[in-house]
Design a protein around this motif. Structure first.
Motif, short mmCIF file in Angstrom:
data_model
loop_
_atom_site.label_atom_id
_atom_site.label_comp_id
_atom_site.label_asym_id
_atom_site.label_seq_id
_atom_site.Cartn_x
_atom_site.Cartn_y
_atom_site.Cartn_z
N LEU A 189 0.82 -1.21 0.00
CA LEU A 189 0.00 0.00 0.00
C LEU A 189 0.85 1.25 0.00
N LYS A 190 0.36 2.25 -0.72
CA LYS A 190 1.04 3.53 -0.85
C LYS A 190 0.15 4.62 -0.25
N PRO A 191 0.73 5.74 0.13
CA PRO A 191 -0.10 6.83 0.65
C PRO A 191 -1.20 7.25 -0.33
N GLU A 192 -0.92 7.16 -1.62
CA GLU A 192 -1.94 7.55 -2.61
C GLU A 192 -3.07 6.54 -2.73
N ASP A 193 -2.98 5.41 -2.06
CA ASP A 193 -4.09 4.46 -2.02
C ASP A 193 -5.12 4.84 -0.95
#
Length: 119
Positions: free
Chosen positions: A84-88
């Motif tokens: 998971l990425k912050p933009e998710d």
């Protein structure tokens, strides 16, 4: 008529994993296309993934990291999210419709579950 209830959202660190679930009520669940969308603050709702019988479709931004699956006996749809990425980070919505096509806008929606990714 289909009702959808999501669960499994929460706070996770970047690089972590989370699994969302969506339980459906109603008849003939196995004949519906089911999917996930998400909406981040200030952005439009966007398509994430869909499961059409044995065919699975993903947005380019999540390919290789997210997996959609369904258990028709349990009337449940899952979204397994890895790396998971912050933009998710977004509110994730479960959806369903008898039909599927380009620019899919499902008829039925859940109430959403929040996913927060810390960097």
């Amino acid at each position: 008529q289909v009702q959808l209830v999501e669960s499994g959202g929460g706070l996770v660190q970047a690089g972590g994993s989370l699994r969302l679930s969506c339980v459906a009520s109603g008849r003939s669940f196995d004949t519906y296309t089911v999917g996930w969308f998400r909406q981040a603050p200030g952005k439009e709702r966007e398509f994430v993934a869909a499961a059409l019988y044995s065919t699975y479709v993903y947005a380019d931004s999540v390919k290789g990291r997210f997996t959609i699956s369904r258990d028709n006996a349990k009337k449940t749809v899952y979204l397994q999210m890895h790396s998971l990425k912050p933009e998710d980070a977004a509110v994730y919505y479960c959806s369903a419709d008898k039909y599927y096509g380009s620019r899919w806008v499902p008829q039925y929606w859940g109430q959403g579950t929040q996913v927060t990714v810390s960097s």
